[in-house]
Design a protein around this motif. Sequence first.
Motif, PDB file in Angstrom:
ATOM      1  N   SER A 204      -8.037   3.825  -4.767  1.00 20.42           N
ATOM      2  CA  SER A 204      -6.889   3.643  -3.888  1.00 20.42           C
ATOM      3  C   SER A 204      -6.745   4.841  -2.956  1.00 20.42           C
ATOM      4  O   SER A 204      -6.843   5.981  -3.394  1.00 20.42           O
ATOM      5  CB  SER A 204      -5.632   3.490  -4.748  1.00 20.42           C
ATOM      6  N   GLY A 205      -6.539   4.562  -1.684  1.00 22.92           N
ATOM      7  CA  GLY A 205      -6.364   5.644  -0.722  1.00 22.92           C
ATOM      8  C   GLY A 205      -7.662   6.177  -0.150  1.00 22.92           C
ATOM      9  O   GLY A 205      -7.663   7.120   0.628  1.00 22.92           O
TER      10      GLY A 205
ATOM     11  N   LYS B  16     -10.290   2.154   2.549  1.00 24.69           N
ATOM     12  CA  LYS B  16     -10.934   0.838   2.674  1.00 24.69           C
ATOM     13  C   LYS B  16     -10.180  -0.067   3.640  1.00 24.69           C
ATOM     14  O   LYS B  16     -10.769  -0.662   4.549  1.00 24.69           O
ATOM     15  CB  LYS B  16     -11.021   0.164   1.294  1.00 24.69           C
ATOM     16  N   SER B  17      -8.868  -0.168   3.449  1.00 19.35           N
ATOM     17  CA  SER B  17      -8.079  -1.035   4.344  1.00 19.35           C
ATOM     18  C   SER B  17      -8.133  -0.510   5.772  1.00 19.35           C
ATOM     19  O   SER B  17      -8.228  -1.282   6.722  1.00 19.35           O
ATOM     20  CB  SER B  17      -6.628  -1.093   3.888  1.00 19.35           C
ATOM     21  N   THR B  18      -8.058   0.799   5.900  1.00 22.70           N
ATOM     22  CA  THR B  18      -8.118   1.398   7.236  1.00 22.70           C
ATOM     23  C   THR B  18      -9.437   1.027   7.906  1.00 22.70           C
ATOM     24  O   THR B  18      -9.465   0.696   9.094  1.00 22.70           O
ATOM     25  CB  THR B  18      -7.980   2.925   7.144  1.00 22.70           C
TER      26      THR B  18
HETATM   27  N1  LIG Z   1      -0.146   3.615   8.741  1.00 21.15           N
HETATM   28  C1  LIG Z   1      -0.480   4.753   8.094  1.00 21.15           C
HETATM   29  N2  LIG Z   1       0.196   5.886   8.351  1.00 21.15           N
HETATM   30  C2  LIG Z   1      -0.119   7.032   7.705  1.00 21.15           C
HETATM   31  N3  LIG Z   1      -1.075   7.144   6.782  1.00 21.15           N
HETATM   32  C3  LIG Z   1      -1.773   6.047   6.465  1.00 21.15           C
HETATM   33  C4  LIG Z   1      -1.506   4.793   7.103  1.00 21.15           C
HETATM   34  N4  LIG Z   1      -2.356   3.878   6.591  1.00 21.15           N
HETATM   35  C5  LIG Z   1      -3.109   4.531   5.686  1.00 21.15           C
HETATM   36  N5  LIG Z   1      -2.773   5.825   5.614  1.00 21.15           N
HETATM   37  C6  LIG Z   1      -3.410   6.832   4.759  1.00 21.15           C
HETATM   38  O1  LIG Z   1      -4.797   6.728   4.917  1.00 21.15           O
HETATM   39  C7  LIG Z   1      -5.457   6.828   3.673  1.00 21.15           C
HETATM   40  C8  LIG Z   1      -6.316   5.604   3.432  1.00 21.15           C
HETATM   41  O2  LIG Z   1      -5.473   4.469   3.261  1.00 21.15           O
HETATM   42  P1  LIG Z   1      -6.021   3.010   3.034  1.00 21.15           P
HETATM   43  O3  LIG Z   1      -4.861   2.096   3.009  1.00 21.15           O
HETATM   44  O4  LIG Z   1      -7.087   2.715   4.021  1.00 21.15           O
HETATM   45  O5  LIG Z   1      -6.655   3.114   1.589  1.00 21.15           O
HETATM   46  P2  LIG Z   1      -7.244   1.960   0.665  1.00 21.15           P
HETATM   47  O6  LIG Z   1      -8.590   2.405   0.270  1.00 21.15           O
HETATM   48  O7  LIG Z   1      -7.113   0.639   1.335  1.00 21.15           O
HETATM   49  O8  LIG Z   1      -6.287   2.023  -0.589  1.00 21.15           O
HETATM   50  P3  LIG Z   1      -5.731   0.831  -1.501  1.00 21.15           P
HETATM   51  O9  LIG Z   1      -6.791   0.524  -2.499  1.00 21.15           O
HETATM   52  O10 LIG Z   1      -4.508   1.441  -2.139  1.00 21.15           O
HETATM   53  O11 LIG Z   1      -5.402  -0.317  -0.602  1.00 21.15           O
HETATM   54  C9  LIG Z   1      -4.388   7.015   2.634  1.00 21.15           C
HETATM   55  O12 LIG Z   1      -4.309   8.398   2.341  1.00 21.15           O
HETATM   56  C10 LIG Z   1      -3.142   6.562   3.293  1.00 21.15           C
HETATM   57  O13 LIG Z   1      -2.033   7.281   2.828  1.00 21.15           O
END
Ligand SMILES: Nc1ncnc2c1ncn2[C@@H]1O[C@H](COP(=O)(O)OP(=O)(O)OP(=O)(O)O)[C@@H](O)[C@H]1O
Lengths: 285, 303
Positions: free
Chosen positions: B52-53, B56-58
């Motif tokens: 998590s974090g 991936k979503s980004t």
């Molecule tokens: N809109 C935003 N504003 C500020 N920080 C963000 C934003 N979106 C993501 N982040 C930060 O960017 C990093 C990556 O986030 P992301 O959502 O891409 O992770 P992830 O791998 O999808 O996690 P998860 O498994 O929880 O969905 C994290 O540290 C998050 O706090």
Amino acid sequence: MTHFLKDLSRSRAGLFGFVLLVVIVALALLAPLLDLPDPTRGDLRARLAGPTWQGLFSPGAHPLGTDEVGRDILSRLIHGSRMTLMVASTAVVLGGIVGTVLGILAGYKGGFIDRLLMRLVDIQLAIPLMLLALLVVAALGPSIRNVVLVLALTSWIRYARIIRAQVLSLREREFVQSARAIGASTARIMFLHILPNVLTPALVVGTLELARVIIMDAALSFLGLGVQPPTPSWGRMLADGRVYLSSAWWTVTFPGLAIVLTVLSVNLFGDWLRDYFDPKTRSAK
Amino acid sequence: MTQPPVIEVNGLMRSYGGGRTLLGREKPVIHAINDVSFQIAEGETLGLVGESGSGKSTTGRAVLHLERPDAGSVRFRGTELSTLGQQGLKPYRKHMQMIFQDPYSALNPRMKVGRFVGEPLVVHGVDSGSSLQDRVAELFKLVGLDPSFMSRYPHEFSGGQRQRINIARAIALQPGFIVADEPITALDVSIQAQIVNLFQDLQDQLGLAYLFIAHDLSMVRYLCQRVAVMLRGRIVEMAPTEQIFADPRHPYTRSLLAAIPVPDPDRVRPDRPPFDVAANVPPREAPLIEVSPDHFVLDHQVQ
Ligand SMILES: Nc1ncnc2c1ncn2[C@@H]1O[C@H](COP(=O)(O)OP(=O)(O)OP(=O)(O)O)[C@@H](O)[C@H]1O
Ligand SMILES: [Mg+2]
């Protein structure tokens, strides 16, 4: 429509509010057809007559008494409701439309528009509403149209602030992102995805605002800035009657009661309406 | 790879924060993704795995240009997306879709699901009127939903059904590429397999390519031809799925593998100290190197 009534009959408070509101509105609409004494013609021989049940159906009866120039209070109440309801509902709908649209715009677009609108709201909040209303009416002159405008002006910021806050959280929801992912235009997202999701809070604000605006309209009339005599209005009646409060209680009690009942009916009905429009609670019942 | 890839990502960057607060204090910059590069062939599934974090979503959002990357290039079937404006992107939105992590917040609570599924067709002017209704009914059947559900609101559906609705919407325009962001994580274990099968069936029928995001390796094993492992915004290892399972090179990949529950109690797993993410932040400049054909590992940890 049948679904509406069926659902309504299941909520006691909602039904009560609805019936009361229907009665009030019906009386207002039908006022000219009712066989009421002329609300503007006084009878100096019957000044400040108390409420009485005697001779209720005889032509000269005053069931709720008369005011300081002998005008029939019941007739003035019913005729006065026309003005009060029209002014208040127009103002609330006008303020609601403007406030909701601007709230969505500020919340969804953010940036410069948001900063501009919210500063405007802050500035307006810093000025006491009554003072603002007085200033505007004094500047534009007392007319019904100006009173509506002033009331709407004091109303839109309440919608705008609450709707904007809602939109800020809606904007991050995945269905809004999904709408962007399919290439939906900003206008489409704002009006098809955001707007339906803020109608409930807008409705809640609306019922609260209707109550507030009725009272404020009364206050404006009370100060002589609203509806001009001899046209009856609830606020005017309160204003004129207050001098006689200790000797002739009926001059202020009945208009006060009319305001309270109207506000109550709107709030009760509005509460139910909010649940009715929420798809979740609608089918859960 | 004889065909050109459907998606080609190079050096993608996205950071959040920065600037100053009202009081003039500096906000920390978070490098959500850093120098991310990969390709996906037509009809292929690339798994993207990480904690998590890890970004991936980004990555998913940046690839689809739902939010603009700070730097880097994304090519869809050879067209560079980063230089296009919102209007310019619109025709490409037809071909690339996203399925979101949370099936509950992904549906508009105030829109009947039939209309929701048909919306992409309306937005792109593909269909309208009764032929739209027919098409939506077809989509419902395709994802295993009864078309009579079309006139219902989202709250009447279970998580699995909602995810099917999301999938129906995503495939409405017959895209070539879908980002599926942890599409089964929020679902009951009993439902997960069904949805994975649905993804597989749709891929066979429609020739879709997926970027399939998950947070552990067990989920991607049966669905993905290749897997990329992400750590702190960087891809640290990327290889064909069998290769990742047979010969993991990066310690983080190994720790993810070790975390997969073992169905066979007799199989003993070697004890190894848990992977310490904080002590293993991938350096920003380290390059990916190809240790064997199609198997890439971040330079700092090749073993
Ligand atoms: N809109 C935003 N504003 C500020 N920080 C963000 C934003 N979106 C993501 N982040 C930060 O960017 C990093 C990556 O986030 P992301 O959502 O891409 O992770 P992830 O791998 O999808 O996690 P998860 O498994 O929880 O969905 C994290 O540290 C998050 O706090
Ligand atoms: Mg995520």
